[in-house]
Design a protein around this motif. Structure first.
Motif, mmCIF file in Angstrom:
data_model
loop_
_atom_site.group_PDB
_atom_site.id
_atom_site.type_symbol
_atom_site.label_atom_id
_atom_site.label_comp_id
_atom_site.label_asym_id
_atom_site.label_seq_id
_atom_site.Cartn_x
_atom_site.Cartn_y
_atom_site.Cartn_z
ATOM 1 N N GLY A 91 -26.340 -40.494 44.021
ATOM 2 C CA GLY A 91 -26.391 -40.766 45.453
ATOM 3 C C GLY A 91 -27.733 -40.458 46.099
ATOM 4 O O GLY A 91 -28.026 -40.952 47.190
ATOM 5 N N ARG A 119 -30.420 -40.819 51.625
ATOM 6 C CA ARG A 119 -29.642 -40.982 50.397
ATOM 7 C C ARG A 119 -29.219 -42.439 50.273
ATOM 8 O O ARG A 119 -29.334 -43.209 51.219
ATOM 9 C CB ARG A 119 -28.429 -40.049 50.388
ATOM 10 C CG ARG A 119 -27.569 -40.154 51.626
ATOM 11 C CD ARG A 119 -26.429 -39.146 51.616
ATOM 12 N NE ARG A 119 -25.673 -39.208 52.854
ATOM 13 C CZ ARG A 119 -24.372 -39.024 52.938
ATOM 14 N NH1 ARG A 119 -23.675 -38.777 51.847
ATOM 15 N NH2 ARG A 119 -23.753 -39.081 54.091
ATOM 16 N N HIS A 120 -28.705 -42.809 49.125
ATOM 17 C CA HIS A 120 -28.315 -44.201 48.838
ATOM 18 C C HIS A 120 -29.454 -45.172 49.156
ATOM 19 O O HIS A 120 -29.209 -46.301 49.550
ATOM 20 C CB HIS A 120 -27.058 -44.583 49.623
ATOM 21 C CG HIS A 120 -25.872 -43.781 49.208
ATOM 22 N ND1 HIS A 120 -25.326 -43.869 47.963
ATOM 23 C CD2 HIS A 120 -25.156 -42.847 49.882
ATOM 24 C CE1 HIS A 120 -24.294 -43.026 47.875
ATOM 25 N NE2 HIS A 120 -24.185 -42.392 49.017
ATOM 26 N N ASN A 121 -30.652 -44.747 48.979
ATOM 27 C CA ASN A 121 -31.815 -45.601 49.224
ATOM 28 C C ASN A 121 -32.352 -46.061 47.879
ATOM 29 O O ASN A 121 -33.468 -45.763 47.506
ATOM 30 C CB ASN A 121 -32.869 -44.812 50.012
ATOM 31 C CG ASN A 121 -34.123 -45.612 50.259
ATOM 32 O OD1 ASN A 121 -34.143 -46.829 50.076
ATOM 33 N ND2 ASN A 121 -35.193 -44.949 50.662
ATOM 34 N N TYR A 124 -29.448 -51.101 43.145
ATOM 35 C CA TYR A 124 -28.481 -51.089 42.048
ATOM 36 C C TYR A 124 -28.883 -52.025 40.918
ATOM 37 O O TYR A 124 -28.363 -51.932 39.804
ATOM 38 C CB TYR A 124 -27.099 -51.487 42.572
ATOM 39 C CG TYR A 124 -26.493 -50.504 43.542
ATOM 40 C CD1 TYR A 124 -26.490 -49.135 43.269
ATOM 41 C CD2 TYR A 124 -25.925 -50.935 44.735
ATOM 42 C CE1 TYR A 124 -25.932 -48.224 44.149
ATOM 43 C CE2 TYR A 124 -25.358 -50.035 45.627
ATOM 44 C CZ TYR A 124 -25.357 -48.680 45.330
ATOM 45 O OH TYR A 124 -24.801 -47.784 46.207
ATOM 46 N N SER A 156 -20.884 -40.698 41.562
ATOM 47 C CA SER A 156 -21.791 -40.865 42.699
ATOM 48 C C SER A 156 -21.140 -40.385 43.999
ATOM 49 O O SER A 156 -20.337 -39.438 43.987
ATOM 50 C CB SER A 156 -22.262 -42.320 42.804
ATOM 51 O OG SER A 156 -23.389 -42.425 43.651
ATOM 52 N N TYR A 159 -20.600 -45.004 47.797
ATOM 53 C CA TYR A 159 -21.429 -46.183 47.537
ATOM 54 C C TYR A 159 -21.516 -47.081 48.775
ATOM 55 O O TYR A 159 -20.529 -47.296 49.481
ATOM 56 C CB TYR A 159 -20.813 -47.018 46.419
ATOM 57 C CG TYR A 159 -21.030 -46.494 45.019
ATOM 58 C CD1 TYR A 159 -22.292 -46.472 44.445
ATOM 59 C CD2 TYR A 159 -19.951 -46.048 44.259
ATOM 60 C CE1 TYR A 159 -22.481 -46.019 43.147
ATOM 61 C CE2 TYR A 159 -20.124 -45.597 42.950
ATOM 62 C CZ TYR A 159 -21.392 -45.583 42.409
ATOM 63 O OH TYR A 159 -21.574 -45.142 41.119
ATOM 64 N N THR A 232 -22.472 -53.621 43.585
ATOM 65 C CA THR A 232 -22.183 -52.199 43.744
ATOM 66 C C THR A 232 -21.104 -51.771 42.755
ATOM 67 O O THR A 232 -21.219 -50.716 42.117
ATOM 68 C CB THR A 232 -21.723 -51.909 45.181
ATOM 69 O OG1 THR A 232 -22.696 -52.416 46.101
ATOM 70 C CG2 THR A 232 -21.544 -50.422 45.401
#
Length: 689
Positions: A91, A119-121, A124, A156, A159, A232
């Protein structure tokens, strides 16, 4: 008949109670870590999620791994009877990775690549990011998959988001080639690209929607959302594959939260256990209506339970307040227990929090936690958490029990995306989610359990299926609803349904498209109403539901013609006064209702579904009238029913029970004929199934 399922882990056949734990933030404070263990046991916490954002603590430099601190934490857990969900830390990746491999950073819709942060930057699609996550996840699994404290993988964290980099653009084109059989003609037809001369003549011309580029081709917008969701889910599968082989018995979950970006119904298919993060804003909604908020939260609990039709996990909630609201109010006395046990009532086998201990710095240092900056247990919040822990300890027999459901509401991600992208009757707000909630809340008020299903699921298990605003529905799924009604089911549809098919092209031949024969109506026109406009639904005398009244209606009005259906009620005013507004079509062995306008009065929906449920033979949790803001939900093992009566009304309430013999679960005492619930009170009752 045994209706009980296995617990999440055979290691701990009990209700899970715990939190998101971040010991890496406190490695310089060993006395804090020691005190944490003592207080976890004091609060009757038996599980923690660890390692969620720990990447840099596990791999401070590329290829350099430091696991000693996590070894110590997990060993200490095992020594103290505490278990762990082992997280993969994807994450939030470390800064060294962003600096060395900038391709892992996301590109936004404006085609600008992000800097490192938050985060989540991450992308995928990035081969580097996939390689790095697989490497670290594999090392974690190799080391801890058989640890005695481990009871599952927490893959994670929440998402979400999307990337528009060149890698993702190339993957999107390949995805489209598969979907449209490598035919640009098929794609152009599906997207109606001849509009505004947007026909594509080369695959290289196709790009994701952009604020400074193409964003008005609805088929493109919808396919992009599908692609992002599938990408994702594919990345989540990539992470699962990187840990699964080390211990295939260890279940996997990922905590869901951002309902907009990922089709969670599809994501759930690759998980062993469904979990989600619930943060209702008790006591500080704009309308100060905790009952409506409770119904909204309950609807989502039911949704996550329905994904696998078995108990889910409440992976995160706040024991006090959050830190992202415009105003952050505290939970009122009693609300923590009520809201925590609400999740259990709707099928959760856990109550877990974000977070165990407040961070000392950064963005969540004032987010609610079990342990405040004071660092001790002598707080109101800790006492509330400990009380929930004691109650959960008494609910071991409830673990694995199921929810008997005879009613379902259809909620499709494709439909949600499409209806929110539609430009037409009410651009100020079509209010899809609010529409679904209107129908759900009436059933919640009546104490009728509900599944939240997709339009591709099997309807045969339900006596009643409701399809609010089925704007996007395929011909095949329309036929399935028709067959369900013909074979004896009851269906209720609403305005703005059967408008487009799966590529967002309008159905030809008249709305509601593939639902037209089922509902027995033709919707000639649909009008959006200003907020100042008011119409009404007037029930016809002697109608088939025996309903009486004149109810305000607003926002949307559909002008319909009867094609076999009968009118149960008509419009009150305007040039379409006395035209049908609520209809019934008898088709085969079943019934199909159509509500052509958005009724404003909440009481109408309660009366409507009480009448429909009675005709359909639907069993309510309690065969009694419940006060407004009070609900009753139940779970069963096939021999014993566990009934949760919950008071979200904001005032003391009395509930007259239905004459059956009940005992109070925690005390074992018989329950009187009239149950008294204090403000924010609940009762957990047992009865023979």
């Amino acid at each position: 008949m045994n209706m009980k399922l296995s617990p999440v882990s055979s290691k701990i056949p009990a209700m899970l109670h715990g939190a998101d734990y971040n010991p890496e933030q406190w490695l310089k404070y060993p006395e804090v870590l020691r005190e944490d263990i003592r207080m976890m046991k004091l609060a009757k916490c038996n599980v923690m999620s660890v390692g969620i954002f720990s990447w840099v603590s596990l791999e401070p430099e590329e290829g350099v791994f430091t696991f000693h601190w996590l070894d110590s934490i997990l060993d200490t857990f095992a020594e103290n009877g505490i278990y762990a969900f082992l997280a993969t830390p994807s994450g939030a990746r470390p800064a060294w990775m962003s600096a060395k491999y900038p391709e892992v950073l996301r590109v936004e819709r404006n085609r600008v690549r992000n800097l490192h942060g938050v985060r989540h930057n991450h992308c995928y699609t990035s081969p580097v990011y996939r390689q790095k996550t697989a490497l670290l996840n594999g090392k974690l699994a190799e080391r801890y998959a058989d640890h005695p404290a481990g009871i599952g993988w927490h893959i994670s964290n929440e998402y979400g988001g999307e990337c528009h980099c060149d890698l993702c653009q190339a993957n999107f084109r390949e995805w489209l080639k598969v979907k449209y059989d490598d035919s640009l003609d098929e794609l152009n037809h599906a997207w109606w690209a001849t509009f505004w001369s947007h026909t594509y003549t080369s695959w290289d011309q196709v790009e994701s929607p952009a604020p400074h580029g193409e964003n008005q081709v609805h088929g493109l917008n919808l396919d992009w959302r599908r692609f992002v969701s599938e990408s994702t889910i594919d990345f989540c599968q990539h992470e699962i594959d990187s840990v699964r082989n080390y211990n295939s018995e260890l279940p996997v979950t990922t905590n869901m939260h951002n309902i907009d970006g990922v089709d969670y119904r599809k994501l759930a298919k690759i998980l062993d256990v469904v979990s989600w993060d619930a943060y209702p804003a008790w006591g500080y909604t704009e309308d100060n209506d905790d009952a409506r908020l409770a119904a909204w939260t309950a609807m989502h609990h039911d949704m996550f339970r329905t994904f696998k039709h078995k108990p889910f996990l409440l992976m995160e909630s706040t024991p006090s307040l959050t830190n992202w609201q415009s105003v952050s109010k505290l939970k009122r006395p009693g609300m923590h227990k009520l809201s925590s046990l609400q999740a259990v009532a709707h099928g959760s086998d856990s109550v877990q929090y974000f977070q165990w201990r407040k961070s000392r710095g950064s963005s969540e240092k004032f987010h609610g936690a079990v342990i405040d900056h004071s660092g001790h247990a002598e707080t109101r919040v800790f006492r509330d958490v400990a009380e929930v822990g004691r109650t959960l300890a008494e609910l071991q027999d409830v673990v694995g029990t199921t929810t008997p459901v005879q009613t379902a509401i259809i909620y499709d991600w494709d439909n949600r995306w499409a209806v929110k992208d539609a430009q037409g009757i009410r651009n100020s707000g079509l209010k899809y989610e609010e529409t679904v909630l209107q129908h759900y809340q009436a059933l919640w008020e009546l104490g009728i359990p509900v599944d939240i299903i997709g339009s591709e699921e099997d309807f045969s298990a339900y006596k009643l299926v409701i399809g609010p605003m089925l704007y996007l529905i395929s011909e095949d799924n329309g036929k399935r609803i028709e067959k369900y009604v013909e074979e004896g089911g009851t269906f209720l549809g609403t305005y703005w349904s059967g408008v487009v098919g799966e590529t967002d092209l309008c159905h030809l031949g008249g709305f509601p498209g593939p639902l037209r024969r089922t509902l027995g109506i033709w919707a000639e026109e649909t009008e959006g109403l200003h907020s100042r406009d008011l119409n009404g639904l007037v029930m016809n005398s002697g109608n088939a539901l025996s309903l009486e009244g004149d109810y305000d209606a607003h926002e949307i009005a559909e002008l319909i013609h009867l094609e076999g259906a009968e009118a149960l009620g008509t419009y009150r005013t305007d040039f379409y006064a006395r035209q049908p507004a609520l209809t019934l079509n008898r088709l085969g062995e079943g019934r199909a209702y159509h509500l052509a306008t958005r009724v404003k009065d909440a009481g109408f929906y309660v009366e409507l579904y009480a009448a429909i449920a009675k005709q359909a033979g639907i069993v309510r949790t309690l065969d009694t009238e419940l006060p407004a803001g009070v609900t009753a939900q139940w779970r069963t093992d096939g021999a014993i029913d566990y009934v949760f009566v919950q008071n979200f009304s904001g005032m003391e309430q009395s509930v007259e029970l239905d004459g059956r013999a009940y005992t109070e679960l925690e005390s074992g005492e018989a329950v009187p004929a009239v149950l008294t619930l204090p403000v924010h009170g609940l009762a957990i009752l047992k009865r023979a199934h």
